[in-house]
Design a protein around this motif. Sequence first.
Motif, mmCIF file in Angstrom:
data_model
loop_
_atom_site.group_PDB
_atom_site.id
_atom_site.type_symbol
_atom_site.label_atom_id
_atom_site.label_comp_id
_atom_site.label_asym_id
_atom_site.label_seq_id
_atom_site.Cartn_x
_atom_site.Cartn_y
_atom_site.Cartn_z
ATOM 1 N N MET A 1 0.839 -1.182 0.000
ATOM 2 C CA MET A 1 0.000 0.000 0.000
ATOM 3 C C MET A 1 0.884 1.247 0.000
ATOM 4 O O MET A 1 1.286 1.712 1.033
ATOM 5 C CB MET A 1 -0.848 0.042 1.265
ATOM 6 C CG MET A 1 -1.917 -1.002 1.344
ATOM 7 S SD MET A 1 -3.079 -0.740 2.683
ATOM 8 C CE MET A 1 -2.026 -0.718 4.107
ATOM 9 N N PHE A 19 -7.620 5.891 -3.550
ATOM 10 C CA PHE A 19 -7.117 4.794 -2.739
ATOM 11 C C PHE A 19 -6.000 4.063 -3.463
ATOM 12 O O PHE A 19 -6.086 3.824 -4.657
ATOM 13 C CB PHE A 19 -8.236 3.778 -2.437
ATOM 14 C CG PHE A 19 -9.356 4.337 -1.625
ATOM 15 C CD1 PHE A 19 -10.361 5.071 -2.230
ATOM 16 C CD2 PHE A 19 -9.402 4.139 -0.265
ATOM 17 C CE1 PHE A 19 -11.395 5.603 -1.470
ATOM 18 C CE2 PHE A 19 -10.434 4.655 0.491
ATOM 19 C CZ PHE A 19 -11.441 5.395 -0.112
ATOM 20 N N VAL A 23 -6.243 -1.080 -0.583
ATOM 21 C CA VAL A 23 -6.484 -0.374 0.685
ATOM 22 C C VAL A 23 -7.899 -0.602 1.196
ATOM 23 O O VAL A 23 -8.107 -0.807 2.390
ATOM 24 C CB VAL A 23 -6.191 1.141 0.546
ATOM 25 C CG1 VAL A 23 -6.700 1.923 1.739
ATOM 26 C CG2 VAL A 23 -4.698 1.350 0.378
ATOM 27 N N ARG A 24 -8.865 -0.573 0.324
ATOM 28 C CA ARG A 24 -10.255 -0.756 0.768
ATOM 29 C C ARG A 24 -10.428 -2.075 1.530
ATOM 30 O O ARG A 24 -11.131 -2.129 2.523
ATOM 31 C CB ARG A 24 -11.199 -0.733 -0.420
ATOM 32 C CG ARG A 24 -11.360 0.627 -1.025
ATOM 33 C CD ARG A 24 -12.273 0.514 -2.254
ATOM 34 N NE ARG A 24 -12.493 1.797 -2.821
ATOM 35 C CZ ARG A 24 -13.395 2.668 -2.370
ATOM 36 N NH1 ARG A 24 -14.129 2.377 -1.339
ATOM 37 N NH2 ARG A 24 -13.546 3.835 -2.947
ATOM 38 N N GLU A 26 -8.237 -3.558 3.298
ATOM 39 C CA GLU A 26 -7.500 -3.489 4.565
ATOM 40 C C GLU A 26 -8.170 -2.596 5.607
ATOM 41 O O GLU A 26 -7.798 -2.635 6.774
ATOM 42 C CB GLU A 26 -6.079 -2.971 4.312
ATOM 43 C CG GLU A 26 -5.233 -3.894 3.468
ATOM 44 C CD GLU A 26 -4.900 -5.188 4.191
ATOM 45 O OE1 GLU A 26 -4.695 -5.157 5.423
ATOM 46 O OE2 GLU A 26 -4.853 -6.236 3.513
ATOM 47 N N LEU A 27 -9.150 -1.774 5.215
ATOM 48 C CA LEU A 27 -9.744 -0.807 6.143
ATOM 49 C C LEU A 27 -10.314 -1.423 7.423
ATOM 50 O O LEU A 27 -10.175 -0.829 8.488
ATOM 51 C CB LEU A 27 -10.814 0.028 5.436
ATOM 52 C CG LEU A 27 -10.277 1.106 4.504
ATOM 53 C CD1 LEU A 27 -11.436 1.798 3.782
ATOM 54 C CD2 LEU A 27 -9.428 2.111 5.263
ATOM 55 N N ARG A 120 0.693 -2.820 10.731
ATOM 56 C CA ARG A 120 -0.272 -2.329 9.742
ATOM 57 C C ARG A 120 -0.254 -0.807 9.796
ATOM 58 O O ARG A 120 -0.454 -0.223 10.844
ATOM 59 C CB ARG A 120 -1.672 -2.833 10.053
ATOM 60 C CG ARG A 120 -1.853 -4.299 9.816
ATOM 61 C CD ARG A 120 -3.313 -4.668 10.041
ATOM 62 N NE ARG A 120 -3.510 -6.067 9.812
ATOM 63 C CZ ARG A 120 -3.998 -6.571 8.685
ATOM 64 N NH1 ARG A 120 -4.331 -5.778 7.704
ATOM 65 N NH2 ARG A 120 -4.155 -7.866 8.549
ATOM 66 N N LEU A 122 -1.591 2.798 7.748
ATOM 67 C CA LEU A 122 -2.438 3.461 6.772
ATOM 68 C C LEU A 122 -2.049 4.935 6.773
ATOM 69 O O LEU A 122 -2.128 5.597 7.805
ATOM 70 C CB LEU A 122 -3.915 3.305 7.145
ATOM 71 C CG LEU A 122 -4.926 3.936 6.203
ATOM 72 C CD1 LEU A 122 -4.974 3.143 4.895
ATOM 73 C CD2 LEU A 122 -6.295 3.960 6.853
ATOM 74 N N ASP A 136 -1.848 6.259 1.208
ATOM 75 C CA ASP A 136 -2.714 5.129 0.907
ATOM 76 C C ASP A 136 -4.116 5.616 0.572
ATOM 77 O O ASP A 136 -4.830 4.990 -0.192
ATOM 78 C CB ASP A 136 -2.762 4.166 2.088
ATOM 79 C CG ASP A 136 -1.389 3.606 2.402
ATOM 80 O OD1 ASP A 136 -0.698 3.168 1.463
ATOM 81 O OD2 ASP A 136 -0.994 3.630 3.580
ATOM 82 N N ILE A 137 -4.500 6.728 1.193
ATOM 83 C CA ILE A 137 -5.779 7.377 0.897
ATOM 84 C C ILE A 137 -5.486 8.864 0.756
ATOM 85 O O ILE A 137 -4.786 9.447 1.581
ATOM 86 C CB ILE A 137 -6.811 7.180 2.030
ATOM 87 C CG1 ILE A 137 -7.139 5.705 2.220
ATOM 88 C CG2 ILE A 137 -8.084 7.982 1.741
ATOM 89 C CD1 ILE A 137 -8.061 5.434 3.407
#
Length: 160
Positions: A1, A19, A23-24, A26-27, A120, A122, A136-137
């Motif tokens: 990611m 994204f 990623v979606r 992994e949310l 992990r 993000l 990642d976002i």
Amino acid sequence: MTLVAETRAQDDTSAGFRFAPGVREELPAFRTRCTVVRLASLDNERLGVPRWYTLAEAWAAPGSPEDALWSRNPVIDVDRDDPPEPVLATCAPVIVLGAGLGTLPWQRAVVDAVRALGARVLVVELGEVVVPGYADIATGGYGRVEGERLLRLLCGVGEA
């Protein structure tokens, strides 16, 4: 990611967000207790608050589901004078928030150091400048509308 690339039709919560691939999926791992790393930036002129408040302080209505879920997360503030390796005594997932991520060497060093922990991670770009490899976002902005939608996304509020 690491590369923000995917843009597609979404629900109202994530409409307009970009994204990185995967990623979606992994949310859900970030919807439990997380450690939040806030990278310092210019004052938030739109909200009139210094640097980054936690999202709950700035964008969640008091007593809302987002406020209840998000406000329990520990927050670490990092700025250019801090070492790039924030002390993260946690087994929880880590969410890094900032604007213009990757545009300054100290920001890149912090993102790289957090990702090197192997946990992990993000990384959320709250600004409009996206540097490939550091988000990642990408929300496309950090106003109230984007913030509320990001909180709903991160908390999983309103999902079936």
